[in-house]
Design a protein around this motif. Structure first.
Motif, PDB file in Angstrom:
ATOM      1  N   ARG A  71      35.785  36.438   0.742  1.00  0.00           N
ATOM      2  CA  ARG A  71      36.494  37.401  -0.112  1.00  0.00           C
ATOM      3  C   ARG A  71      35.649  38.658  -0.336  1.00  0.00           C
ATOM      4  O   ARG A  71      36.158  39.779  -0.266  1.00  0.00           O
ATOM      5  N   ILE A  72      34.356  38.476  -0.596  1.00  0.00           N
ATOM      6  CA  ILE A  72      33.461  39.624  -0.806  1.00  0.00           C
ATOM      7  C   ILE A  72      33.398  40.474   0.461  1.00  0.00           C
ATOM      8  O   ILE A  72      33.543  41.699   0.411  1.00  0.00           O
ATOM      9  N   LEU A  73      33.199  39.824   1.607  1.00  0.00           N
ATOM     10  CA  LEU A  73      33.084  40.576   2.861  1.00  0.00           C
ATOM     11  C   LEU A  73      34.391  41.284   3.207  1.00  0.00           C
ATOM     12  O   LEU A  73      34.372  42.408   3.723  1.00  0.00           O
ATOM     13  N   LYS A  74      35.525  40.655   2.907  1.00  0.00           N
ATOM     14  CA  LYS A  74      36.824  41.281   3.158  1.00  0.00           C
ATOM     15  C   LYS A  74      36.939  42.568   2.343  1.00  0.00           C
ATOM     16  O   LYS A  74      37.378  43.606   2.850  1.00  0.00           O
ATOM     17  N   GLU A  75      36.534  42.511   1.076  1.00  0.00           N
ATOM     18  CA  GLU A  75      36.571  43.699   0.221  1.00  0.00           C
ATOM     19  C   GLU A  75      35.577  44.759   0.706  1.00  0.00           C
ATOM     20  O   GLU A  75      35.904  45.944   0.750  1.00  0.00           O
ATOM     21  N   LEU A  76      34.378  44.330   1.067  1.00  0.00           N
ATOM     22  CA  LEU A  76      33.372  45.285   1.558  1.00  0.00           C
ATOM     23  C   LEU A  76      33.811  45.954   2.852  1.00  0.00           C
ATOM     24  O   LEU A  76      33.549  47.136   3.054  1.00  0.00           O
ATOM     25  N   ASP A  77      34.470  45.200   3.735  1.00  0.00           N
ATOM     26  CA  ASP A  77      34.951  45.776   4.992  1.00  0.00           C
ATOM     27  C   ASP A  77      35.877  46.965   4.731  1.00  0.00           C
ATOM     28  O   ASP A  77      35.887  47.926   5.490  1.00  0.00           O
ATOM     29  N   VAL A  78      36.643  46.885   3.647  1.00  0.00           N
ATOM     30  CA  VAL A  78      37.570  47.961   3.294  1.00  0.00           C
ATOM     31  C   VAL A  78      36.859  49.070   2.518  1.00  0.00           C
ATOM     32  O   VAL A  78      36.997  50.247   2.834  1.00  0.00           O
ATOM     33  N   VAL A  82      29.506  49.567   5.713  1.00  0.00           N
ATOM     34  CA  VAL A  82      28.073  49.521   5.987  1.00  0.00           C
ATOM     35  C   VAL A  82      27.400  48.409   5.168  1.00  0.00           C
ATOM     36  O   VAL A  82      26.486  47.745   5.647  1.00  0.00           O
ATOM     37  N   VAL A  83      27.871  48.178   3.957  1.00  0.00           N
ATOM     38  CA  VAL A  83      27.301  47.114   3.122  1.00  0.00           C
ATOM     39  C   VAL A  83      27.663  45.747   3.697  1.00  0.00           C
ATOM     40  O   VAL A  83      26.839  44.832   3.720  1.00  0.00           O
ATOM     41  N   SER A  84      28.866  45.617   4.201  1.00  0.00           N
ATOM     42  CA  SER A  84      29.295  44.378   4.850  1.00  0.00           C
ATOM     43  C   SER A  84      28.387  44.067   6.043  1.00  0.00           C
ATOM     44  O   SER A  84      27.960  42.921   6.244  1.00  0.00           O
ATOM     45  N   GLU A  85      28.055  45.093   6.816  1.00  0.00           N
ATOM     46  CA  GLU A  85      27.177  44.906   7.977  1.00  0.00           C
ATOM     47  C   GLU A  85      25.771  44.477   7.550  1.00  0.00           C
ATOM     48  O   GLU A  85      25.163  43.604   8.172  1.00  0.00           O
ATOM     49  N   VAL A  86      25.253  45.100   6.502  1.00  0.00           N
ATOM     50  CA  VAL A  86      23.928  44.734   5.982  1.00  0.00           C
ATOM     51  C   VAL A  86      23.936  43.264   5.546  1.00  0.00           C
ATOM     52  O   VAL A  86      23.020  42.508   5.843  1.00  0.00           O
ATOM     53  N   TRP A  87      24.988  42.861   4.843  1.00  0.00           N
ATOM     54  CA  TRP A  87      25.130  41.478   4.357  1.00  0.00           C
ATOM     55  C   TRP A  87      25.098  40.506   5.537  1.00  0.00           C
ATOM     56  O   TRP A  87      24.362  39.520   5.533  1.00  0.00           O
ATOM     57  N   LYS A  88      25.910  40.788   6.558  1.00  0.00           N
ATOM     58  CA  LYS A  88      25.998  39.891   7.722  1.00  0.00           C
ATOM     59  C   LYS A  88      24.671  39.834   8.483  1.00  0.00           C
ATOM     60  O   LYS A  88      24.262  38.766   8.939  1.00  0.00           O
ATOM     61  N   LYS A  89      24.001  40.973   8.598  1.00  0.00           N
ATOM     62  CA  LYS A  89      22.705  41.022   9.279  1.00  0.00           C
ATOM     63  C   LYS A  89      21.686  40.167   8.524  1.00  0.00           C
ATOM     64  O   LYS A  89      20.930  39.394   9.123  1.00  0.00           O
ATOM     65  N   PHE A  90      21.681  40.278   7.205  1.00  0.00           N
ATOM     66  CA  PHE A  90      20.786  39.490   6.352  1.00  0.00           C
ATOM     67  C   PHE A  90      21.044  37.993   6.580  1.00  0.00           C
ATOM     68  O   PHE A  90      20.108  37.214   6.751  1.00  0.00           O
TER      69      PHE A  90
END
Length: 98
Positions: A71-78, A82-90
């Motif tokens: 849910r967080i990543l879905k919201e960040l994607d919209v 860039v924050v979603s990408e940082v999260w996934k990379k982490f």
């Protein structure tokens, strides 16, 4: 802030713990800072995303960490890809370590 919400979070291990919305805020804040967002923008993101997560959790007795993450990543994607990408990379880097 006082919220009505799920009482428990189910972790990947199956362990249950008390739902703590501050953990959501801290996770978003860390990824947003790593993406070099302003504190004002970070505050906006936290307000918008935490509200969505808490509304989702409010309808349930318990919620899984993977459901919260999705849910967080879905919201960040919209709102801030860039924050979603940082999260996934982490996450990718930490999976390699564990």
């Amino acid at each position: 802030k006082k919220y009505i919400m799920a009482k428990f979070v189910i972790k990947r291990s199956g362990e249950r713990e008390i739902f703590d919305p501050m953990k959501i805020e801290e996770s978003i804040r860390k990824a947003a800072r790593d993406a070099n967002l302003s504190e004002e923008r970070i505050g906006d993101l936290i307000d918008k995303i935490a509200t969505v997560i808490i509304e989702t959790a409010a309808k349930k007795e318990e919620i899984t960490t993977s459901e919260i993450r999705t849910r967080i990543l879905k919201e960040l994607d919209v709102l801030e890809p860039v924050v979603s990408e940082v999260w996934k990379k982490f996450e990718m880097e930490h999976q390699k370590l564990s």
